[in-house]
Each structure stands twice: as C-alpha cells, then as structure tokens.
Scaffold this active site. Structure first.
Site, PDB file in Angstrom:
ATOM      1  N   ASP A  10      49.390  35.852 -58.240  1.00  0.00           N
ATOM      2  CA  ASP A  10      48.699  37.097 -57.869  1.00  0.00           C
ATOM      3  C   ASP A  10      47.686  36.815 -56.751  1.00  0.00           C
ATOM      4  O   ASP A  10      46.488  36.987 -56.940  1.00  0.00           O
ATOM      5  CB  ASP A  10      48.012  37.731 -59.098  1.00  0.00           C
ATOM      6  CG  ASP A  10      46.932  36.846 -59.711  1.00  0.00           C
ATOM      7  OD1 ASP A  10      46.991  35.602 -59.519  1.00  0.00           O
ATOM      8  OD2 ASP A  10      46.010  37.383 -60.366  1.00  0.00           O
ATOM      9  N   THR A 124      50.456  31.475 -62.165  1.00  0.00           N
ATOM     10  CA  THR A 124      49.035  31.351 -61.813  1.00  0.00           C
ATOM     11  C   THR A 124      48.346  32.712 -61.829  1.00  0.00           C
ATOM     12  O   THR A 124      47.279  32.873 -61.245  1.00  0.00           O
ATOM     13  CB  THR A 124      48.866  30.679 -60.427  1.00  0.00           C
ATOM     14  OG1 THR A 124      49.490  31.516 -59.438  1.00  0.00           O
ATOM     15  CG2 THR A 124      49.467  29.299 -60.398  1.00  0.00           C
ATOM     16  N   HIS A 239      41.298  26.835 -59.514  1.00  0.00           N
ATOM     17  CA  HIS A 239      42.062  26.993 -60.755  1.00  0.00           C
ATOM     18  C   HIS A 239      43.574  26.789 -60.531  1.00  0.00           C
ATOM     19  O   HIS A 239      44.194  25.908 -61.133  1.00  0.00           O
ATOM     20  CB  HIS A 239      41.880  28.405 -61.317  1.00  0.00           C
ATOM     21  CG  HIS A 239      40.469  28.852 -61.477  1.00  0.00           C
ATOM     22  ND1 HIS A 239      39.659  28.392 -62.485  1.00  0.00           N
ATOM     23  CD2 HIS A 239      39.714  29.750 -60.773  1.00  0.00           C
ATOM     24  CE1 HIS A 239      38.479  28.988 -62.410  1.00  0.00           C
ATOM     25  NE2 HIS A 239      38.487  29.807 -61.380  1.00  0.00           N
TER      26      HIS A 239
END
Ligand code: BDR
Ligand code: CA
Length: 308
Positions: A10, A124, A239
């Site tokens: 995203d 993710t 992340h």
C-alpha cells in the site's frame, strides 16, 4: 537461484522502498505486485506502485489492483505518508501503463498457479487481499512457500503507546484468516521494525549515494522522517523494507514460534496481536514472530542495493 516473491503493498514511503529493494536485488525474482488500500485509498496506492515501478525501470513486473476497503470494517487510512500516500515526493511522473485486467486477488491466484515453484508472499499493507485469496482460492496455498509479512506488535506494545500495529488494525479479520491459514508465516512487527530507524547517521550514508534513485529515496525519507518525529519522537522506521530484507537474508532477524490470535472484539484493542508464548491455551504455534534485528546489517543491505 533467485527467490520468487509477490509483494502485496500500500505505498506508502516505506512500501516504495521495499519495492525498490525487491526489484534491485539480483537474489529476488519479483513475479508481481498487488496493491491494497491502507496508507491511502486504493486509487492512490495503485498510482504510487505504478509510478514507483516505472521510475525504477520495472515496467516488466505486472501490477494488479486489489481491495478498496477492509473485509468487514470501514477503511481507516494511515497517516504516516500524507494524503497521496507518497507526499513530499518530487513529482514522479504518472505511469501510462495499465494495471492487470484481473483483480489482485485473482491475479495472485493466477500467478501462484502458473509458477513453476512455490512463491514467497511479502505483504506490507493490510492483509485484505491475502485474506480474500484464502477465502476465494484456497487451492493455491500449497503454491505459497511462506508468507513474510510486516505486521503486529508483541513485546513492546506499551512502549509504542499502541495496542495494535496499523496493518493489522486496518483489517483484523483478514489478519486472522492469514495467521490461521496453515501457510508458514513470519510476522515482522513493530518490535523489530521500530529498531531500523532513519536518523542523522543513516541520512548521511544515504546522501553519499548520489544517484537519481538515491536522491528520490532521500526525498521520500526526509518527508517520512519529519512526520514520524512529529508523532512518535523518533526517526522514520523502515517497517516494510525490513520484511523484504528478511526474505533476502533471514539471518537479519531472530524469530520464535508462537500461537497468535488477532483480537476482533475489543473495544479499544481490536487488531491487537496476542501471542501465547508459553502455550497456556494449548493451541498449536501458527506463526513465527520476529524478536530481534541486526539493524546495522539491514542498513548495509539497503545501501548496497541502492548503490549497486
Ligand atoms: C505499517 O503501516 C504503514 O504505515 C507502513 O507502510 C507499514 O506497512 C507500519 O505499521
Ligand atoms: Ca505498508
């Protein structure tokens, strides 16, 4: 031999960097990219995936557009990347190529079925596409080698003042389907991703990679870092790149097995990932949880992929 992967994302600044790393690594065969809503609406995350992939010369990699909302809840957008999902970016031109004719959930099934060997899924973003894949096409599970996802928070929940991590919070029902899918799954959560922070020393190293790509990544991170520092008081956490890096080099993280359940009912804790480390509920381990990370080696890998 390179590792075949599909990145479900995203974008999102950190997703964009995961895309860059995946495409630039000779050890990864990026079979396809699927998009999902999360950091921004699906139109924006798909637009970003297309323009990032064009910018890095990855026009050969198919991109399929996925779900526009979570399975059972209204969409709560992320706030870490600005309304466009990639704010602060120097104007990356829009792509003029089309997404795949199939929806991401069906494209995932097609790519998996057609693959000569099992593929690693790297989600993710919120797990909506993957949850729906398991509801609609459960026959493809044997074609998934493993799932290495960015999501969850376990040990350091209170330290980050959050009962949940965004990807799981956004679509907890989908996350519950994934952790119970029976497919080998590793959760790379905030416990480790909040240890790969871009701060001044990392900016300095990135500035030295004085290439057009290096400069764009630097611009992304300058925006991302500022927002992070404003809300959490620390630099930008990479992340999603860490989940991708853990596929490339599993020794970057340590993991331990556990049974994990996703809270679907809590009034303030829905989306919390609850690990039964001591087996008290006598439930079988269903995932591996990342517990520590070698941040220096992660950054060395990032710089190498951006430089070479
Ligand atoms: C996750 O949420 C998003 O903001 C990031 O892209 C990452 O996937 C971190 O909680
Ligand atoms: Ca993401």
């Amino acid at each position: 031999m390179s590792i075949p992967i599909i990145l479900d994302c995203d974008p999102g600044h950190d997703d964009a960097i995961a895309l860059v790393m995946a495409h630039r690594s000779p050890d990864i065969d990026l079979v396809g990219v699927t998009t999902v809503c999360g950091n921004a609406p699906i139109e924006a995350t798909t637009r970003n995936a297309l323009r990032v992939m064009d910018f890095i010369g990855a026009e050969e990699v198919p991109i399929a557009r996925g779900c526009y909302r979570p399975l059972a809840r209204p969409l709560r957008l992320g706030t870490a990347d600005g309304p466009s999902g990639l704010d602060g970016t120097p104007d990356l031109p829009d792509s003029d190529r089309a997404v795949e004719p199939q929806h991401a959930v069906d494209a995932l099934a097609t790519w998996l079925r057609e693959a000569p060997e099992p593929i690693t899924l790297v989600p993710t973003g919120p797990l909506t596409n993957i949850g729906l894949l398991f509801l609609k096409h459960p026959d493809v599970k044997p074609k998934i080698k493993e799932i290495v996802l960015m999501g969850g928070v376990f040990y350091r929940r209170s330290e980050y003042f959050t009962p949940t991590e965004f990807n799981i919070f956004c679509d907890p029902e989908a996350a519950a389907i994934v952790v119970d899918s029976g497919v080998p799954t590793t959760m790379v959560g905030l416990d480790v991703t909040m240890q790969v922070l871009v701060e001044e020393p990392q900016f300095e190293a990135l500035r030295e990679i004085d290439t057009p790509l290096g400069r764009v990544v630097l611009d992304w991170l300058a925006f991302y870092e500022k927002l992070h520092r404003g809300t959490m008081g620390v630099g930008g956490a990479l992340h999603d790149p860490l989940a991708l890096a853990a596929v490339l080099d599993p020794s970057l993280i340590e993991t331990r097995p556990a049974h994990v359940a996703v809270d679907l009912r809590g009034t303030v804790t829905f989306g919390a990932t609850v690990a039964d480390f001591w087996g008290e509920r006598e439930l079988p381990d269903n995932v591996r949880i990342a517990t520590s990370v070698d941040a220096d080696r992660f950054f060395a890998l990032l710089y190498k992929l951006l430089r070479d």
